[in-house]
Scaffold this motif. Structure first.
Motif, PDB file in Angstrom:
ATOM      1  N   THR A 146     -10.178   2.557   6.202  1.00  0.00           N
ATOM      2  CA  THR A 146      -9.932   2.693   7.633  1.00  0.00           C
ATOM      3  C   THR A 146     -11.175   2.315   8.430  1.00  0.00           C
ATOM      4  O   THR A 146     -12.309   2.509   7.980  1.00  0.00           O
ATOM      5  N   CYS A 186      -6.265  -1.204   0.450  1.00  0.00           N
ATOM      6  CA  CYS A 186      -5.448  -0.053   0.823  1.00  0.00           C
ATOM      7  C   CYS A 186      -6.340   1.169   1.068  1.00  0.00           C
ATOM      8  O   CYS A 186      -7.236   1.466   0.274  1.00  0.00           O
ATOM      9  N   GLY A 187      -6.089   1.858   2.180  1.00  0.00           N
ATOM     10  CA  GLY A 187      -6.792   3.092   2.476  1.00  0.00           C
ATOM     11  C   GLY A 187      -8.138   2.949   3.135  1.00  0.00           C
ATOM     12  O   GLY A 187      -8.757   3.948   3.506  1.00  0.00           O
ATOM     13  N   CYS A 211       0.865  -1.172   0.000  1.00  0.00           N
ATOM     14  CA  CYS A 211       0.000   0.000   0.000  1.00  0.00           C
ATOM     15  C   CYS A 211       0.904   1.224   0.000  1.00  0.00           C
ATOM     16  O   CYS A 211       1.525   1.533   1.030  1.00  0.00           O
ATOM     17  N   GLN A 271      -6.013   0.500   9.408  1.00  0.00           N
ATOM     18  CA  GLN A 271      -5.833   1.612   8.479  1.00  0.00           C
ATOM     19  C   GLN A 271      -5.890   1.163   7.017  1.00  0.00           C
ATOM     20  O   GLN A 271      -5.970   1.991   6.115  1.00  0.00           O
ATOM     21  N   HIS A 272      -5.847  -0.135   6.802  1.00  0.00           N
ATOM     22  CA  HIS A 272      -5.917  -0.699   5.445  1.00  0.00           C
ATOM     23  C   HIS A 272      -6.670  -2.029   5.555  1.00  0.00           C
ATOM     24  O   HIS A 272      -6.094  -3.102   5.406  1.00  0.00           O
ATOM     25  N   CYS A 273      -7.940  -1.962   5.806  1.00  0.00           N
ATOM     26  CA  CYS A 273      -8.717  -3.162   6.109  1.00  0.00           C
ATOM     27  C   CYS A 273      -9.389  -3.712   4.864  1.00  0.00           C
ATOM     28  O   CYS A 273     -10.350  -3.122   4.333  1.00  0.00           O
ATOM     29  N   LEU A 328      -3.578  -6.754   5.116  1.00  0.00           N
ATOM     30  CA  LEU A 328      -4.940  -6.287   4.840  1.00  0.00           C
ATOM     31  C   LEU A 328      -5.984  -7.047   5.645  1.00  0.00           C
ATOM     32  O   LEU A 328      -7.136  -6.615   5.731  1.00  0.00           O
ATOM     33  N   GLU A 339      -5.153  -4.963   9.541  1.00  0.00           N
ATOM     34  CA  GLU A 339      -4.668  -3.593   9.709  1.00  0.00           C
ATOM     35  C   GLU A 339      -5.833  -2.608   9.654  1.00  0.00           C
ATOM     36  O   GLU A 339      -6.466  -2.452   8.602  1.00  0.00           O
TER      37      GLU A 339
END
Length: 531
Positions: A62, A59-60, A42, A54-56, A49, A52
């Motif tokens: 949240t 990417c990007g 990302c 913040q990147h569930c 992924l 995380e």
């Protein structure tokens, strides 16, 4: 040679596996190359992924202050409630105080789900229109602007995972939240991480590349240049401001000292933005073929198990060494280590191979895995050696017929937990083809076995990888047990004198935590509870 090395020395082909693993380990190369196993690129970061926030899932994407990422999907975190499609904290959100839509009047604050004129709790701090405890609230940790995010807890105003697992062959570490068993994202740190620990708000990762890595505890971001250790570092122990590292193949104990002082306020997520400044200050040589494996500190002494060079000269092993660290700058190896005579124990063989060690009720307890140096298989039933540190008297402790290859141990109040690797059989490609008598054993305050938990797949199961119990960590009444085969963490709880499988391969439990996912063999090098 330590136990992990012994596992891959039975046939020539596994050495090739180790070489391959070393080439696919952690990290995202700088120029847009592929990330490590299970991670995605990302921007310029390699992220998980699946976990995380913040990147569930992509990417990007949240999950917000009160959300967590589970299996690539955002969900509300512990203590959060879904209100109108948004995760809110009804304990402190003045717009949803005590429940969805329960708005407080203008000028009021929300404390413990109640609207009132001001914060009244002894540990409460006002953040916006809510009252929170900055010491323990994971959504307002240390400051009103700090949300730990994901599976982290807040302890004394510092975001941290409760449990961290070291993924040996994928080159990653992963944090877990105790109780909820939520899994954080896998993060690449070091090469073949063997074990981890914490010094203040810095995560220390000891890896097979002979480095002691430093990372921010808040996000695992790398800090200082990693100091070198000796060959085959196997365990790290923190005793502020000193750090002790056991090096198995080098047969040494390395002492490092923290030179940096913490900042009054965190900068960049840590009070040590430039690292701990760990510097080697002393070392101890145990002698050829001793293969120090594990250590425990009692008073001003370090007690170190000497495993011996299994597969070579075992004569220097089977002992317990004592190192005085009254002055850590000048440690003293006491002469005449304590001999752990396996042949004197019921069912023992001619060699004693001590692994884990724990201080328990004033005594030293040492796991004896009793491997046959010719076959690397258990030469008899699992057992412990109990050592009186004052009189040096050694007593055997039986672990019963349900345990083979005792490896790790830890206190559970006045009781003792012991993991048993079992009798494992591998094929020439290092695939686990059979295993028996692997799991956990619980001993009471009188050193009597009161419960044996065996890791086993349900009868007829076709999608259940075989299990091999490794190192574990204890949090409260729960043990987080690492798997030496398929990268999982099992959760076993002691309820009275009974071991209950909460997450594991059995039919009555939730699925195990897939801590170290891999397409091939995956070893959980260690599972550690962060103090």
């Amino acid at each position: 040679m330590n136990v992990h090395e012994a596992m891959v020395r039975r046939t020539p082909r596994p050495w090739a596996l180790v070489a391959v693993l070393a080439g696919v380990l952690a990290g995202c190369p700088d120029q847009g190359a592929e990330c490590g196993e299970g991670l995605s690129l990302c921007g310029s970061e390699c992220v998980d992924l699946t976990s995380e926030p913040q990147h569930c899932g992509a990417c990007g994407v949240t999950c917000g202050r009160a959300g967590v990422c589970i299996a690539s999907a955002c969900q509300c975190g512990p203590g959060a409630t879904l209100c109108g499609g948004q995760c809110v904290l009804t304990a402190s959100d003045a717009a949803h105080c005590g429940g969805c839509g329960g708005a407080c009047a203008a000028g009021q604050v929300c404390e413990a789900g109640q609207c009132q004129a001001a914060c009244t709790g002894a540990t409460s701090t006002r953040c916006g229109d809510g009252c929170v405890d900055l010491q323990v609230d994971p959504y307002y940790c240390g400051t009103c602007d700090t949300a730990c995010g994901g599976a982290k807890s807040c302890r004394t105003g510092v975001c941290t995972y409760d449990v961290v697992a070291a993924c040996f062959n994928t080159g990653q570490v992963v944090g877990l939240q105790a109780g909820t068993d939520l899994k954080g994202p896998n993060v690449a740190v070091g090469e073949r991480p063997q074990t981890v620990t914490r010094m203040q708000d810095v995560l220390l990762v000891l890896d097979a590349a002979k480095r002691l890595r430093e990372a921010r505890l808040s996000d695992y971001g790398t800090l200082a240049e990693a100091p070198e250790t000796g060959n085959a570092p196997n365990q790290v122990l923190v005793d502020e401001p000193f750090v002790y590292v056991i090096n198995s193949t080098s047969n040494t104990l390395l002492v490092l000292r923290r030179r940096a002082e913490p900042l009054a306020q965190p900068q960049g997520g840590t009070r040590f933005p430039n690292g701990l400044g760990l510097t080697p200050v002393a070392s101890v040589d145990f002698g050829a073929n001793t293969n120090p494996y594990a250590m425990a500190k009692l008073g001003t002494d370090l007690w170190v198990t000497l495993y011996g060079n299994l597969g070579g000269d075992v004569s220097a092993g089977g002992r317990l060494a004592r190192v005085s660290v009254e002055n850590p700058l000048a440690p003293v190896l006491e002469p005449n280590p304590i001999v752990l005579p396996a042949e004197a124990f019921p069912g023992g063989t001619a060699e004693s191979t001590p692994t884990g060690i724990a201080v328990h009720q004033g005594s030293l307890y040492i796991a004896l895995n009793n491997l046959d140096p010719a076959t690397y298989r258990p030469g008899g039933p699992g057992r412990l050696a109990k050592v009186n540190p004052r009189t040096r008297q050694v007593s055997p402790v039986a672990l019963g017929d349900g345990c083979l290859n005792a490896g790790w141990l830890a206190s559970l109040g006045d009781r003792l937990l012991v993991s048993c690797g079992g009798h494992a059989v591998y094929d020439s490609d290092f695939n686990l083809t059979a295993v028996e008598k692997t799991g956990l054993v619980l001993l009471d305050a009188q050193d009597t076995v009161v419960s044996t938990y065996t890791l086993a797949c349900p009868p007829g199961a076709t999608d259940c990888p075989l299990s091999s119990a490794g190192r574990f960590a204890v949090v409260g009444s729960r043990a987080y047990l690492g798997d030496n085969n398929a990268g999982r963490v099992f959760v076993i709880e002691a309820v009275g004198n009974q071991l209950i499988e909460r997450r594991g391969p059995g039919s009555g439990a939730q699925p195990p935590i897939l801590a170290c996912p891999s397409h091939d063999f995956s070893l959980v090098g260690d599972v550690v509870a962060l103090p």
